[in-house]
Design a protein around this motif. Structure first.
Motif, PDB file in Angstrom:
ATOM      1  N   ILE A 152     -19.735 -39.389  -8.402  1.00  0.00           N
ATOM      2  CA  ILE A 152     -19.247 -38.522  -9.475  1.00  0.00           C
ATOM      3  C   ILE A 152     -19.999 -37.194  -9.453  1.00  0.00           C
ATOM      4  O   ILE A 152     -19.406 -36.118  -9.564  1.00  0.00           O
ATOM      5  CB  ILE A 152     -19.387 -39.221 -10.849  1.00  0.00           C
ATOM      6  N   ASP A 153     -21.315 -37.263  -9.288  1.00  0.00           N
ATOM      7  CA  ASP A 153     -22.157 -36.070  -9.261  1.00  0.00           C
ATOM      8  C   ASP A 153     -21.795 -35.155  -8.086  1.00  0.00           C
ATOM      9  O   ASP A 153     -21.592 -33.954  -8.259  1.00  0.00           O
ATOM     10  CB  ASP A 153     -23.630 -36.490  -9.178  1.00  0.00           C
ATOM     11  N   ILE A 154     -21.684 -35.723  -6.895  1.00  0.00           N
ATOM     12  CA  ILE A 154     -21.408 -34.926  -5.696  1.00  0.00           C
ATOM     13  C   ILE A 154     -20.004 -34.345  -5.730  1.00  0.00           C
ATOM     14  O   ILE A 154     -19.806 -33.159  -5.427  1.00  0.00           O
ATOM     15  CB  ILE A 154     -21.643 -35.756  -4.422  1.00  0.00           C
ATOM     16  N   VAL A 155     -19.017 -35.144  -6.129  1.00  0.00           N
ATOM     17  CA  VAL A 155     -17.632 -34.651  -6.188  1.00  0.00           C
ATOM     18  C   VAL A 155     -17.504 -33.554  -7.244  1.00  0.00           C
ATOM     19  O   VAL A 155     -16.846 -32.532  -7.013  1.00  0.00           O
ATOM     20  CB  VAL A 155     -16.641 -35.817  -6.442  1.00  0.00           C
ATOM     21  N   THR A 156     -18.137 -33.757  -8.387  1.00  0.00           N
ATOM     22  CA  THR A 156     -18.091 -32.737  -9.435  1.00  0.00           C
ATOM     23  C   THR A 156     -18.778 -31.454  -8.967  1.00  0.00           C
ATOM     24  O   THR A 156     -18.262 -30.353  -9.185  1.00  0.00           O
ATOM     25  CB  THR A 156     -18.745 -33.252 -10.735  1.00  0.00           C
ATOM     26  N   TYR A 157     -19.937 -31.611  -8.311  1.00  0.00           N
ATOM     27  CA  TYR A 157     -20.629 -30.438  -7.767  1.00  0.00           C
ATOM     28  C   TYR A 157     -19.724 -29.710  -6.770  1.00  0.00           C
ATOM     29  O   TYR A 157     -19.559 -28.492  -6.833  1.00  0.00           O
ATOM     30  CB  TYR A 157     -21.944 -30.835  -7.073  1.00  0.00           C
ATOM     31  N   TRP A 158     -19.147 -30.460  -5.840  1.00  0.00           N
ATOM     32  CA  TRP A 158     -18.276 -29.865  -4.811  1.00  0.00           C
ATOM     33  C   TRP A 158     -17.113 -29.115  -5.473  1.00  0.00           C
ATOM     34  O   TRP A 158     -16.811 -27.978  -5.104  1.00  0.00           O
ATOM     35  CB  TRP A 158     -17.745 -30.941  -3.873  1.00  0.00           C
ATOM     36  N   PHE A 159     -16.465 -29.759  -6.437  1.00  0.00           N
ATOM     37  CA  PHE A 159     -15.315 -29.153  -7.112  1.00  0.00           C
ATOM     38  C   PHE A 159     -15.721 -27.855  -7.821  1.00  0.00           C
ATOM     39  O   PHE A 159     -15.054 -26.834  -7.700  1.00  0.00           O
ATOM     40  CB  PHE A 159     -14.702 -30.141  -8.109  1.00  0.00           C
ATOM     41  N   CYS A 160     -16.832 -27.922  -8.556  1.00  0.00           N
ATOM     42  CA  CYS A 160     -17.283 -26.733  -9.290  1.00  0.00           C
ATOM     43  C   CYS A 160     -17.724 -25.618  -8.350  1.00  0.00           C
ATOM     44  O   CYS A 160     -17.406 -24.444  -8.567  1.00  0.00           O
ATOM     45  CB  CYS A 160     -18.425 -27.102 -10.238  1.00  0.00           C
ATOM     46  N   SER A 197     -25.555 -28.333 -12.833  1.00  0.00           N
ATOM     47  CA  SER A 197     -25.743 -28.724 -14.235  1.00  0.00           C
ATOM     48  C   SER A 197     -24.528 -29.472 -14.777  1.00  0.00           C
ATOM     49  O   SER A 197     -24.679 -30.501 -15.452  1.00  0.00           O
ATOM     50  CB  SER A 197     -26.023 -27.490 -15.095  1.00  0.00           C
ATOM     51  N   LEU A 198     -23.336 -28.985 -14.495  1.00  0.00           N
ATOM     52  CA  LEU A 198     -22.122 -29.677 -14.945  1.00  0.00           C
ATOM     53  C   LEU A 198     -21.983 -31.044 -14.284  1.00  0.00           C
ATOM     54  O   LEU A 198     -21.633 -32.028 -14.941  1.00  0.00           O
ATOM     55  CB  LEU A 198     -20.888 -28.826 -14.668  1.00  0.00           C
ATOM     56  N   ALA A 199     -22.269 -31.095 -12.990  1.00  0.00           N
ATOM     57  CA  ALA A 199     -22.192 -32.366 -12.273  1.00  0.00           C
ATOM     58  C   ALA A 199     -23.196 -33.361 -12.856  1.00  0.00           C
ATOM     59  O   ALA A 199     -22.883 -34.543 -13.046  1.00  0.00           O
ATOM     60  CB  ALA A 199     -22.470 -32.138 -10.783  1.00  0.00           C
ATOM     61  N   TRP A 200     -24.376 -32.881 -13.150  1.00  0.00           N
ATOM     62  CA  TRP A 200     -25.411 -33.728 -13.733  1.00  0.00           C
ATOM     63  C   TRP A 200     -24.967 -34.289 -15.084  1.00  0.00           C
ATOM     64  O   TRP A 200     -25.098 -35.485 -15.349  1.00  0.00           O
ATOM     65  CB  TRP A 200     -26.705 -32.924 -13.894  1.00  0.00           C
ATOM     66  N   LEU A 201     -24.413 -33.444 -15.937  1.00  0.00           N
ATOM     67  CA  LEU A 201     -23.998 -33.874 -17.271  1.00  0.00           C
ATOM     68  C   LEU A 201     -22.952 -34.987 -17.205  1.00  0.00           C
ATOM     69  O   LEU A 201     -23.073 -36.013 -17.876  1.00  0.00           O
ATOM     70  CB  LEU A 201     -23.453 -32.691 -18.074  1.00  0.00           C
ATOM     71  N   ILE A 202     -21.952 -34.807 -16.384  1.00  0.00           N
ATOM     72  CA  ILE A 202     -20.893 -35.812 -16.271  1.00  0.00           C
ATOM     73  C   ILE A 202     -21.440 -37.112 -15.689  1.00  0.00           C
ATOM     74  O   ILE A 202     -21.132 -38.205 -16.172  1.00  0.00           O
ATOM     75  CB  ILE A 202     -19.718 -35.246 -15.446  1.00  0.00           C
ATOM     76  N   ALA A 203     -22.285 -37.010 -14.667  1.00  0.00           N
ATOM     77  CA  ALA A 203     -22.867 -38.198 -14.047  1.00  0.00           C
ATOM     78  C   ALA A 203     -23.791 -38.940 -15.019  1.00  0.00           C
ATOM     79  O   ALA A 203     -23.805 -40.172 -15.054  1.00  0.00           O
ATOM     80  CB  ALA A 203     -23.622 -37.820 -12.781  1.00  0.00           C
ATOM     81  N   VAL A 204     -24.544 -38.214 -15.831  1.00  0.00           N
ATOM     82  CA  VAL A 204     -25.463 -38.851 -16.780  1.00  0.00           C
ATOM     83  C   VAL A 204     -24.701 -39.573 -17.895  1.00  0.00           C
ATOM     84  O   VAL A 204     -25.086 -40.665 -18.310  1.00  0.00           O
ATOM     85  CB  VAL A 204     -26.464 -37.829 -17.360  1.00  0.00           C
ATOM     86  N   PHE A 238     -29.749 -24.109   2.992  1.00  0.00           N
ATOM     87  CA  PHE A 238     -29.251 -25.377   3.520  1.00  0.00           C
ATOM     88  C   PHE A 238     -27.889 -25.655   2.890  1.00  0.00           C
ATOM     89  O   PHE A 238     -27.554 -25.111   1.835  1.00  0.00           O
ATOM     90  CB  PHE A 238     -30.198 -26.521   3.187  1.00  0.00           C
ATOM     91  N   ASP A 239     -27.110 -26.525   3.511  1.00  0.00           N
ATOM     92  CA  ASP A 239     -25.798 -26.899   2.977  1.00  0.00           C
ATOM     93  C   ASP A 239     -25.965 -27.647   1.662  1.00  0.00           C
ATOM     94  O   ASP A 239     -26.717 -28.625   1.578  1.00  0.00           O
ATOM     95  CB  ASP A 239     -25.050 -27.772   3.984  1.00  0.00           C
ATOM     96  N   GLY A 240     -25.248 -27.192   0.633  1.00  0.00           N
ATOM     97  CA  GLY A 240     -25.393 -27.742  -0.710  1.00  0.00           C
ATOM     98  C   GLY A 240     -25.049 -29.208  -0.835  1.00  0.00           C
ATOM     99  O   GLY A 240     -25.724 -29.950  -1.554  1.00  0.00           O
ATOM    100  N   VAL A 241     -24.014 -29.663  -0.153  1.00  0.00           N
ATOM    101  CA  VAL A 241     -23.596 -31.065  -0.283  1.00  0.00           C
ATOM    102  C   VAL A 241     -24.643 -31.989   0.338  1.00  0.00           C
ATOM    103  O   VAL A 241     -24.968 -33.036  -0.223  1.00  0.00           O
ATOM    104  CB  VAL A 241     -22.201 -31.286   0.331  1.00  0.00           C
ATOM    105  N   TYR A 242     -25.212 -31.599   1.470  1.00  0.00           N
ATOM    106  CA  TYR A 242     -26.256 -32.425   2.087  1.00  0.00           C
ATOM    107  C   TYR A 242     -27.515 -32.472   1.222  1.00  0.00           C
ATOM    108  O   TYR A 242     -28.104 -33.535   1.022  1.00  0.00           O
ATOM    109  CB  TYR A 242     -26.598 -31.907   3.483  1.00  0.00           C
ATOM    110  N   VAL A 243     -27.920 -31.332   0.722  1.00  0.00           N
ATOM    111  CA  VAL A 243     -29.103 -31.288  -0.139  1.00  0.00           C
ATOM    112  C   VAL A 243     -28.853 -32.095  -1.408  1.00  0.00           C
ATOM    113  O   VAL A 243     -29.724 -32.828  -1.880  1.00  0.00           O
ATOM    114  CB  VAL A 243     -29.502 -29.832  -0.481  1.00  0.00           C
ATOM    115  N   LYS A 244     -27.648 -31.989  -1.960  1.00  0.00           N
ATOM    116  CA  LYS A 244     -27.297 -32.742  -3.170  1.00  0.00           C
ATOM    117  C   LYS A 244     -27.416 -34.240  -2.934  1.00  0.00           C
ATOM    118  O   LYS A 244     -27.881 -34.985  -3.798  1.00  0.00           O
ATOM    119  CB  LYS A 244     -25.877 -32.371  -3.611  1.00  0.00           C
ATOM    120  N   THR A 245     -27.026 -34.688  -1.761  1.00  0.00           N
ATOM    121  CA  THR A 245     -27.111 -36.110  -1.434  1.00  0.00           C
ATOM    122  C   THR A 245     -28.566 -36.575  -1.403  1.00  0.00           C
ATOM    123  O   THR A 245     -28.917 -37.595  -2.009  1.00  0.00           O
ATOM    124  CB  THR A 245     -26.430 -36.385  -0.082  1.00  0.00           C
TER     125      THR A 245
END
Length: 139
Positions: free
Chosen positions: A30-38, A51-58, A111-118
């Motif tokens: 949920i966090d990664i997909v939301t981050y990617w979408f935003c 921040s938005l991805a974090w809120l939804i995931a939490v 660095f690539d955001g999706v990899y770092v996010k993971t």
């Protein structure tokens, strides 16, 4: 195979860790997909997307941890409020760690955001489990 799973689930510690892992993976997705979408679709900044991805995931994590993982059993308003305050406080702390990691490695180092996010999520999941086990949903 089903017998093995039922034997493993009869051990409360394994069951809790397994369910935490399953719901942790779901919260991470949920966090990664939301981050990617935003970040990639809506073109929000890294910090805003994170921040938005974090809120939804939490929000997802609180309800899944309270109900399924730690089987809180807390029914009183005061008890649930205490859990929520501790839960969100710990998640704010790890959310800040997540934002700092994203800012440093994506915005400053490129660095690539999706990899770092993971990778960031792996660190955050471990910290969140320890906090949930020791402080929030203690029996």
């Amino acid at each position: 195979m089903i017998n093995l799973i039922s034997k493993l689930f009869s051990n409360p510690k394994f069951k809790e860790l397994f369910l935490y892992g399953i719901f942790g993976v779901l919260a991470t997705v949920i966090d990664i997909v939301t981050y990617w979408f935003c970040a990639r679709v809506l073109n929000f900044s890294t910090v805003t997307s994170t921040s938005l991805a974090w809120l939804i995931a939490v929000l997802f994590a609180y309800f899944s941890n309270h109900t399924f993982v730690f089987e809180s059993g807390e029914k009183t308003f005061k008890g649930i409020l205490r859990e929520m305050i501790y839960f969100f406080s710990c998640r704010i702390a790890t959310g800040i760690i997540d934002v700092i990691i994203m800012y440093v490695f994506v915005d400053l180092i490129n660095f690539d955001g999706v990899y770092v996010k993971t990778v960031s999520n792996i660190i955050v999941i471990i910290l969140n489990y320890v906090a949930s086990k020791l402080f929030i949903f203690k029996k």
